[in-house]
Design an enzyme around this catalytic site. Structure first.
Site, PDB file in Angstrom:
ATOM      1  N   ILE A  56      30.184  42.001  46.059  1.00 28.88           N
ATOM      2  CA  ILE A  56      31.642  41.841  46.086  1.00 28.88           C
ATOM      3  C   ILE A  56      32.132  41.574  44.670  1.00 28.88           C
ATOM      4  O   ILE A  56      32.548  40.458  44.347  1.00 28.88           O
ATOM      5  CB  ILE A  56      32.054  40.690  47.055  1.00 28.88           C
ATOM      6  CG1 ILE A  56      31.352  40.847  48.410  1.00 28.88           C
ATOM      7  CG2 ILE A  56      33.564  40.651  47.230  1.00 28.88           C
ATOM      8  CD1 ILE A  56      31.607  39.696  49.385  1.00 28.88           C
ATOM      9  N   PRO A  57      32.076  42.583  43.794  1.00 31.53           N
ATOM     10  CA  PRO A  57      32.622  42.357  42.454  1.00 31.53           C
ATOM     11  C   PRO A  57      34.115  42.057  42.547  1.00 31.53           C
ATOM     12  O   PRO A  57      34.834  42.730  43.305  1.00 31.53           O
ATOM     13  CB  PRO A  57      32.350  43.682  41.724  1.00 31.53           C
ATOM     14  CG  PRO A  57      32.046  44.679  42.772  1.00 31.53           C
ATOM     15  CD  PRO A  57      31.535  43.935  43.952  1.00 31.53           C
ATOM     16  N   HIS A  58      34.553  41.044  41.839  1.00 35.33           N
ATOM     17  CA  HIS A  58      35.965  40.664  41.936  1.00 35.33           C
ATOM     18  C   HIS A  58      36.402  39.979  40.647  1.00 35.33           C
ATOM     19  O   HIS A  58      35.559  39.562  39.847  1.00 35.33           O
ATOM     20  CB  HIS A  58      36.189  39.732  43.135  1.00 35.33           C
ATOM     21  CG  HIS A  58      35.417  38.444  43.048  1.00 35.33           C
ATOM     22  ND1 HIS A  58      34.103  38.338  43.460  1.00 35.33           N
ATOM     23  CD2 HIS A  58      35.743  37.231  42.555  1.00 35.33           C
ATOM     24  CE1 HIS A  58      33.680  37.098  43.261  1.00 35.33           C
ATOM     25  NE2 HIS A  58      34.649  36.407  42.701  1.00 35.33           N
ATOM     26  N   ALA A  59      37.694  39.843  40.493  1.00 32.76           N
ATOM     27  CA  ALA A  59      38.213  39.176  39.305  1.00 32.76           C
ATOM     28  C   ALA A  59      39.617  38.674  39.578  1.00 32.76           C
ATOM     29  O   ALA A  59      40.314  39.201  40.456  1.00 32.76           O
ATOM     30  CB  ALA A  59      38.233  40.144  38.129  1.00 32.76           C
TER      31      ALA A  59
END
Lengths: 109, 155
Positions: free
Chosen positions: B65-68
């Site tokens: 779950i790449p997130h920013a």
């Protein structure tokens, strides 16, 4: 009888607090090492690691103080906590709750 | 908060074409940008890569779950991609990642981020849902899988 629970985030106040409790006649207390949920979430669960900076101000550990005491001592405990920590003037220092106890076993007052 | 409220067909890609974590982050980000060109690509990509440096977002069970968090973002944006062969993303269980969810959060909305991450990571702990997603061949199946699951488990 009441159970007082104090969540002390700024643990540098602990020594003074316990000494003051003795002075006002608190019959005893249990002090637990504890960790707040935000700290656990942002440091121990990888998916929430990106929120570490958002919770940077929260202390890594805190103390939970349990006191079984007479109802008429609750206000004194609150006063001592206020005098020593100023916890009502600023958030993040400490929190306190008191709960009614139904029955007691093994206590001597 | 329902994941299906944030999933739309333009932001779903099956299969993903890139074969590295960085490549897939860029591929999924492009999907969001194709619908929302107002988002600053450079800034979003930089924030996503910086987040990966703190700790992996490959949480195990073939899921990443790449997130920013991004300043001045209007709302939460979500993209999903399936890698049929899986990508080595140094996940916490050592398995390759097949299911990628890329999420952009408005920086100021920490509570929304917490709730969203909690919901999606909890949903994806379910083996049945993951198995369904592995088998999806198009965006409709992905949306249906989430819809069914959320309707059943989160009234």
């Amino acid at each position: 009888m009441k159970l007082v629970i104090i969540f002390l985030n700024q643990i540098e106040y602990l020594d003074d607090l316990l000494a003051a409790f003795l002075e006002i006649g608190v019959p005893g207390a249990t002090v637990l090492d504890s960790v707040g949920m935000w700290h656990v979430i942002s440091h121990d669960i990888p998916i929430f690691a990106g929120l570490r900076d958002a919770f940077a101000g929260s202390s890594p550990t805190n103390k939970t103080i349990l006191i079984v005491t007479q109802e008429d001592q609750i206000d004194q405990i609150d006063e001592v906590l206020q005098d020593i920590t100023g916890y009502l003037d600023e958030t993040g220092i400490a929190k306190m709750v008191s709960l009614q106890i139904d029955k007691l076993f093994g206590f001597k007052f | 908060m329902r994941i299906t409220d944030y999933l739309n067909k333009e932001c779903i890609k099956i299969p993903l074409s890139k074969t590295t974590k960085k490549g897939i982050i860029e591929e999924l980000l492009e999907l969001i940008l194709s619908v929302h060109p107002e988002i600053d690509k450079e800034k979003a990509f930089h924030c996503l890569i910086e987040r990966e440096k703190i700790e992996t977002t490959a949480i195990g069970d073939y899921v990443a779950i790449p997130h920013a968090r991004i300043k001045n973002l209007a709302k939460i944006y979500l993209a999903f991609g399936l890698s049929e062969n899986g990508i080595n993303c140094h996940s916490i269980d050592g398995e390759c990642v097949k299911l990628f969810f890329l999420i952009l959060f408005p920086e100021e909305e920490i509570n929304a981020q917490l709730k969203f991450l909690a919901r999606i990571s909890r949903l994806l702990k379910d083996k049945n849902l993951r198995t369904k997603l592995f088998k999806c061949k198009d965006h409709e199946k992905v949306i249906d899988a989430f819809k069914q699951y959320e309707e059943h488990h989160f009234q």
